[in-house]
Design an enzyme around this catalytic site. Structure first.
Site, PDB file in Angstrom:
ATOM      1  N   CYS A 191      12.673  92.624   6.747  1.00  0.00           N
ATOM      2  CA  CYS A 191      12.260  91.631   6.605  1.00  0.00           C
ATOM      3  C   CYS A 191      10.814  91.046   5.996  1.00  0.00           C
ATOM      4  O   CYS A 191      10.353  91.144   4.593  1.00  0.00           O
ATOM      5  CB  CYS A 191      13.549  90.242   6.532  1.00  0.00           C
ATOM      6  N   LYS A 212      28.578  87.966  15.133  1.00  0.00           N
ATOM      7  CA  LYS A 212      29.113  89.420  13.895  1.00  0.00           C
ATOM      8  C   LYS A 212      27.905  90.040  13.646  1.00  0.00           C
ATOM      9  O   LYS A 212      26.916  89.765  12.434  1.00  0.00           O
ATOM     10  CB  LYS A 212      29.457  88.832  12.878  1.00  0.00           C
ATOM     11  N   GLU A 230      13.416  92.956  -3.433  1.00  0.00           N
ATOM     12  CA  GLU A 230      13.173  93.790  -2.437  1.00  0.00           C
ATOM     13  C   GLU A 230      13.698  95.098  -1.753  1.00  0.00           C
ATOM     14  O   GLU A 230      14.567  95.494  -2.660  1.00  0.00           O
ATOM     15  CB  GLU A 230      13.854  92.706  -0.894  1.00  0.00           C
ATOM     16  N   GLU A 245      17.973  83.021   7.523  1.00  0.00           N
ATOM     17  CA  GLU A 245      16.565  84.137   7.246  1.00  0.00           C
ATOM     18  C   GLU A 245      16.762  85.283   6.033  1.00  0.00           C
ATOM     19  O   GLU A 245      17.666  85.826   6.757  1.00  0.00           O
ATOM     20  CB  GLU A 245      16.532  84.441   8.182  1.00  0.00           C
TER      21      GLU A 245
HETATM   22  P1  NAP Z   1      23.608  91.920   4.651  1.00  0.00           P
HETATM   23  O1  NAP Z   1      24.202  92.722   3.366  1.00  0.00           O
HETATM   24  O2  NAP Z   1      23.608  90.542   3.808  1.00  0.00           O
HETATM   25  O3  NAP Z   1      23.579  92.344   5.686  1.00  0.00           O
HETATM   26  C1  NAP Z   1      23.633  90.698   6.526  1.00  0.00           C
HETATM   27  C2  NAP Z   1      25.048  90.631   7.449  1.00  0.00           C
HETATM   28  O4  NAP Z   1      25.695  89.982   6.670  1.00  0.00           O
HETATM   29  C3  NAP Z   1      26.378  91.604   7.903  1.00  0.00           C
HETATM   30  O5  NAP Z   1      26.521  91.137   9.593  1.00  0.00           O
HETATM   31  C4  NAP Z   1      27.195  91.812   6.855  1.00  0.00           C
HETATM   32  O6  NAP Z   1      28.048  92.710   7.606  1.00  0.00           O
HETATM   33  C5  NAP Z   1      27.127  90.334   6.879  1.00  0.00           C
HETATM   34  N1  NAP Z   1      28.033  90.060   5.515  1.00  0.00           N
HETATM   35  C6  NAP Z   1      27.976  90.691   4.302  1.00  0.00           C
HETATM   36  N2  NAP Z   1      28.377  90.387   3.628  1.00  0.00           N
HETATM   37  C7  NAP Z   1      29.387  88.657   3.815  1.00  0.00           C
HETATM   38  C8  NAP Z   1      29.490  87.729   3.543  1.00  0.00           C
HETATM   39  N3  NAP Z   1      30.344  87.354   2.351  1.00  0.00           N
HETATM   40  N4  NAP Z   1      29.759  86.803   4.237  1.00  0.00           N
HETATM   41  C9  NAP Z   1      28.929  86.784   5.478  1.00  0.00           C
HETATM   42  N5  NAP Z   1      28.532  87.478   6.067  1.00  0.00           N
HETATM   43  C10 NAP Z   1      28.306  89.093   5.317  1.00  0.00           C
HETATM   44  O7  NAP Z   1      22.519  91.946   4.988  1.00  0.00           O
HETATM   45  P2  NAP Z   1      21.693  93.393   5.059  1.00  0.00           P
HETATM   46  O8  NAP Z   1      21.683  94.565   3.948  1.00  0.00           O
HETATM   47  O9  NAP Z   1      22.620  93.884   6.375  1.00  0.00           O
HETATM   48  O10 NAP Z   1      20.564  93.313   6.403  1.00  0.00           O
HETATM   49  C11 NAP Z   1      19.406  93.297   5.214  1.00  0.00           C
HETATM   50  C12 NAP Z   1      18.543  91.863   4.614  1.00  0.00           C
HETATM   51  O11 NAP Z   1      17.782  91.004   6.168  1.00  0.00           O
HETATM   52  C13 NAP Z   1      16.827  92.473   3.656  1.00  0.00           C
HETATM   53  O12 NAP Z   1      17.299  91.415   1.905  1.00  0.00           O
HETATM   54  C14 NAP Z   1      16.560  91.633   4.958  1.00  0.00           C
HETATM   55  O13 NAP Z   1      15.434  90.959   3.848  1.00  0.00           O
HETATM   56  C15 NAP Z   1      17.142  90.707   5.523  1.00  0.00           C
HETATM   57  N6  NAP Z   1      16.733  90.389   6.936  1.00  0.00           N
HETATM   58  C16 NAP Z   1      15.503  89.362   6.775  1.00  0.00           C
HETATM   59  C17 NAP Z   1      15.475  88.857   8.394  1.00  0.00           C
HETATM   60  C18 NAP Z   1      14.840  87.729   8.470  1.00  0.00           C
HETATM   61  O14 NAP Z   1      14.673  86.644   9.281  1.00  0.00           O
HETATM   62  N7  NAP Z   1      14.593  86.153   7.502  1.00  0.00           N
HETATM   63  C19 NAP Z   1      15.795  89.438   9.143  1.00  0.00           C
HETATM   64  C20 NAP Z   1      16.025  90.848   9.046  1.00  0.00           C
HETATM   65  C21 NAP Z   1      16.937  90.562   7.707  1.00  0.00           C
HETATM   66  P3  NAP Z   1      27.466  94.319   7.598  1.00  0.00           P
HETATM   67  O15 NAP Z   1      26.822  94.850   8.106  1.00  0.00           O
HETATM   68  O16 NAP Z   1      29.154  94.948   7.368  1.00  0.00           O
HETATM   69  O17 NAP Z   1      27.950  94.329   6.241  1.00  0.00           O
END
Ligand code: NAP
Ligand code: MG
Length: 513
Positions: free
Chosen positions: A326, A218, A423, A292
């Site tokens: 991230c 997804k 963050e 992650e």
């Molecule tokens: P997010 O809101 O957690 O979303 C990540 C993914 O999960 C998206 O595809 C999102 O869908 C989906 N999602 C949202 N709610 C969910 C739920 N309840 N159950 C399952 N999936 C769900 O994070 P983001 O704002 O898109 O991304 C930024 C974050 O990613 C930051 O915190 C960053 O640090 C982290 N990140 C970490 C790494 C690493 O390797 N550690 C790498 C890159 C990014 P939608 O987009 O449709 O909401």
């Protein structure tokens, strides 16, 4: 050395900016404003050859299929707010169809293939990504807002490299785990964020396939386009139907994938809040999980560091991808003795960053990925100001349309400020000071996260000592944000668990007997 000889080299006075300012301006010329000498003529990457279909369906069992609900959502270009296309809103029923297709492929053709044959598919996919690199880079930039320099020179080469690297492992897994027999897990559910859409897809898919699993992926809601293009590449590579399935949609779609009983493993990259919810949802189910999550990396700069090189690394580490990383070095810890010098250099360099059209090859800082993200950045900066920090911002003009935030840094930040703990995921650096290496380590570790850190010093021994004391999955020394598929990546504490890349990354997709 004779006692009378001077112990220090004579100091040659350097021409400071002030001295230059006082130089007389020849008649008929005008004095350049600071930063003006770095202006470039526009150099936009052509994109008129790129045809984006008006509608994108789900990718299930090797075919494009409409969502059962019949619903679609718009995907926009965050630099212009123009609608690029509409994307299928997959729901729990679609997730179920995708998981069934993945199961059939796992128990069928894909499951019977040798590692050598799986490797051939991965090589083929890697080569097609290379062939289509330019198109994919443009698409990534239009859909997500990141500068073409980044998508072209970082995301695309790394995505291809990830498939190449894992293609090499597919028939050598027994050597990765000597004395053990690695078996695939089955169907992997993978959920990725919007900051590196194609690269995160590659990070997730390549090891899963190399190890013999099948996948339901997804993508993030705001950046599904390159993953969907990747699905076409899988078709071109002849990947058997059902081996990779894509279900686009919002967070609920991801939640349906997490809950689905037919999934053997969940691999999630995203925010810590969602990651914690997933860990709770999976507790006791027996499904494997890797997380992650977020980060709040410290870049530590010592007085003996090569300062100009360090400033470049720090700038690249926080501003070049709008801070949408991230492992972005969003906290800068400066040794007190060089604080004013570092601040001056940082301020000067900030002014020279080019912000604007992400498709322009000269652009350093592109568009913020979405309006909610822009609001989040603004809110956190405001909290910093409310808590007593001071804001330094680039005076660059920002485009009228789209989502933009100027490269900025906050001084006077203390460890308890929200901007030092949470963050920010934007082009905003929080600057703090330290006196001793011990204090630097203590401050760097003083967050709930533990994903990455940077150390800038001329002394190798100092970097090695710090590397062992910093609670971060990755520590870069005299460089920042460098990646390689052979090098494992992942965090400690609230940054998650499990590693991606390297042998450690393979371990997340096999059962060892
Ligand atoms: P997010 O809101 O957690 O979303 C990540 C993914 O999960 C998206 O595809 C999102 O869908 C989906 N999602 C949202 N709610 C969910 C739920 N309840 N159950 C399952 N999936 C769900 O994070 P983001 O704002 O898109 O991304 C930024 C974050 O990613 C930051 O915190 C960053 O640090 C982290 N990140 C970490 C790494 C690493 O390797 N550690 C790498 C890159 C990014 P939608 O987009 O449709 O909401
Ligand atoms: Mg978009």
């Amino acid at each position: 050395m004779p006692a009378s000889s001077p112990s220090k080299k004579p100091v040659t006075p350097r021409r400071s900016l002030r001295a230059v300012k006082s130089d007389p301006v020849p008649p008929g010329e005008r004095r350049l404003r600071f930063g003006e000498q770095w202006q470039y003529a526009p150099a936009p990457e052509a994109h008129d050859h790129l045809v984006i279909a008006p509608r994108h369906e789900l990718f299930i069992n090797g075919r494009s299929v409409p969502p059962t609900s019949g619903r679609y959502f718009a995907s926009i270009n965050p630099a212009t707010e123009e609608k690029l296309t509409e994307i299928a809103h997959g729901d729990a029923t679609d997730v179920d169809l995708a998981v069934q297709a993945a199961r059939r492929a796992y128990e069928g053709e894909w499951g019977r293939l040798s590692g050598r044959e799986r490797g051939k598919y991965l090589y083929r996919i890697a080569r097609i990504i290379q062939e289509k690199a330019r198109e994919l880079a443009i698409l990534e930039t239009m859909d997500g807002g990141k500068p073409i320099k980044e998508s072209r020179d970082v995301d695309l080469p790394l995505a291809a490299a990830h498939f190449f690297y894992h293609a090499g492992w597919a028939d050598k897994l027994q050597y990765a785990f000597p004395g053990r027999t690695p078996q695939p897990l089955g169907v992997a559910g993978q959920i990725i964020p919007w900051n590196f859409p194609l690269l995160m897809a590659a990070w997730k898919l390549a090891p899963a396939l190399a190890c013999g699993n099948t996948v339901v992926l997804k993508p993030a809601e705001t950046t599904s386009l390159t993953a969907l293009r990747l699905a076409q590449i899988f078709q071109e590579a002849g990947l058997p139907p059902g081996v990779v399935n894509l279900v686009t949609g919002p967070g609920d779609t991801g939640a349906a994938l997490v809950r689905h009983p037919g999934v053997d493993k969940i691999a999630f990259t995203g925010s810590t809040a969602v990651g914690k919810g997933i860990a709770r949802a999976l507790a006791g189910t027996g499904k494997r999980l890797t997380l992650e999550l977020g980060g709040k990396a410290a870049n530590i700069i010592f007085e003996d560091a090569p300062l100009d090189q360090a400033i470049e690394g720090i700038i690249a580490g926080i501003y070049f991808n709008q801070g949408h990383v991230c492992c972005a070095g969003s906290r800068l810890l400066v040794q007190e003795s060089i604080y004013s010098t570092v601040l001056r250099k940082l301020r000067d360099r900030l002014q020279t960053l080019r912000v604007g059209n992400p498709l322009d090859k000269n652009t350093d800082v592109g568009a913020i990925n979405s309006r909610p993200q822009l609001d989040k950045i603004r809110g956190l900066v405001q909290s910093g100001l409310d808590e007593g920090a001071e804001l330094v911002q680039s005076s660059c003009p920002l485009p009228a349309k789209g989502f933009w935030y100027p490269p900025s840094f906050l001084t006077g930040v203390t460890a308890s400020h929200r901007v030092a703990q949470e963050e920010i995921f934007g082009p905003v650096l929080s600057v703090m000071t330290f006196r001793t290496p011990e204090e630097a380590v203590e401050r760097a570790n003083n967050t709930p996260f533990g994903l990455s850190a940077g150390v800038w010093t001329d002394k190798g021994s100092k970097s090695f000592k710090l590397v062992n004391q910093l609670r971060a999955g990755v520590v870069w020394a005299n460089t920042y944000n460098k990646f390689d598929p052979a090098s494992p990546f992942g965090g400690y504490k609230e940054s998650g668990f499990g590693r991606e890349g390297g042998i450690q990354g393979l371990a997340a997709y096999v059962r060892l007997t």
